[in-house]
Scaffold this active site. Structure first.
Site, PDB file in Angstrom:
ATOM      1  N   HIS A 293       0.867  -1.177   0.000  1.00  0.00           N
ATOM      2  CA  HIS A 293       0.000   0.000   0.000  1.00  0.00           C
ATOM      3  C   HIS A 293       0.901   1.223   0.000  1.00  0.00           C
ATOM      4  O   HIS A 293       2.112   1.102   0.078  1.00  0.00           O
ATOM      5  CB  HIS A 293      -0.938  -0.006   1.212  1.00  0.00           C
ATOM      6  CG  HIS A 293      -0.248   0.014   2.525  1.00  0.00           C
ATOM      7  ND1 HIS A 293       0.400  -1.092   3.035  1.00  0.00           N
ATOM      8  CD2 HIS A 293      -0.072   1.002   3.432  1.00  0.00           C
ATOM      9  CE1 HIS A 293       0.926  -0.782   4.212  1.00  0.00           C
ATOM     10  NE2 HIS A 293       0.667   0.486   4.468  1.00  0.00           N
ATOM     11  N   ALA A 294       0.315   2.379  -0.113  1.00  0.00           N
ATOM     12  CA  ALA A 294       1.079   3.618  -0.123  1.00  0.00           C
ATOM     13  C   ALA A 294       0.629   4.495   1.033  1.00  0.00           C
ATOM     14  O   ALA A 294      -0.535   4.472   1.420  1.00  0.00           O
ATOM     15  CB  ALA A 294       0.887   4.345  -1.445  1.00  0.00           C
TER      16      ALA A 294
END
Length: 144
Positions: free
Chosen positions: A62-63
């Site tokens: 994820h970011a």
């Protein structure tokens, strides 16, 4: 818990590297309208800074701080039966399940905790890694 869909589950995938797996996961998020294409590079960058491998053969790419690139919250589940290494030169970290997420701050912590708890049971990971039908994976996630 999160509402999963068979359209967000990808079985029997194979990758040469963690970067390739993250790119694929990010592309699935883009194709489903969850994120902009900029989110993919942010996912790769986060993995370069801090491994997205969470243990028990699971990676959770994820970011961080990318809410501007999140169009709609989403999760994709990718099964990699032969595994893909998310480790370093010194430590191998094989993932057979990749859970890519695009979640807003107020949702992210709760959902990630629930996913981490679910995947802390190695039996759940084993069953999901061996599943041959999307409906099996979906049933596991809905019945947890």
């Amino acid at each position: 818990m999160w509402q999963f869909s068979e359209a967000d589950i990808f079985l029997n995938q194979s990758f040469r590297s963690a970067t390739e797996a993250i790119a694929y996961a990010g592309e699935q998020l883009v194709q489903r309208g969850y994120v902009t294409s900029n989110y993919i590079e942010a996912m790769k960058q986060r993995h370069r800074q801090v491994s997205v491998y969470i243990g028990n053969f699971v990676a959770l790419p994820h970011a961080d701080d990318q809410e501007g690139n999140i169009l709609k919250e989403g999760i994709v589940i990718i099964q990699v039966p032969d595994g893909v290494d998310f480790g370093t030169k010194d430590k191998r970290q094989l993932a057979t399940i990749i859970v890519a997420v695009s979640l807003k701050k107020w949702t992210q912590l709760t959902v990630l905790q629930e996913l981490a708890l679910f995947f802390s049971e190695i039996e759940n990971v084993r069953k999901m890694s061996d599943a041959t039908e999307k409906s099996t994976v979906l049933a596991m996630l809905e019945n947890k």
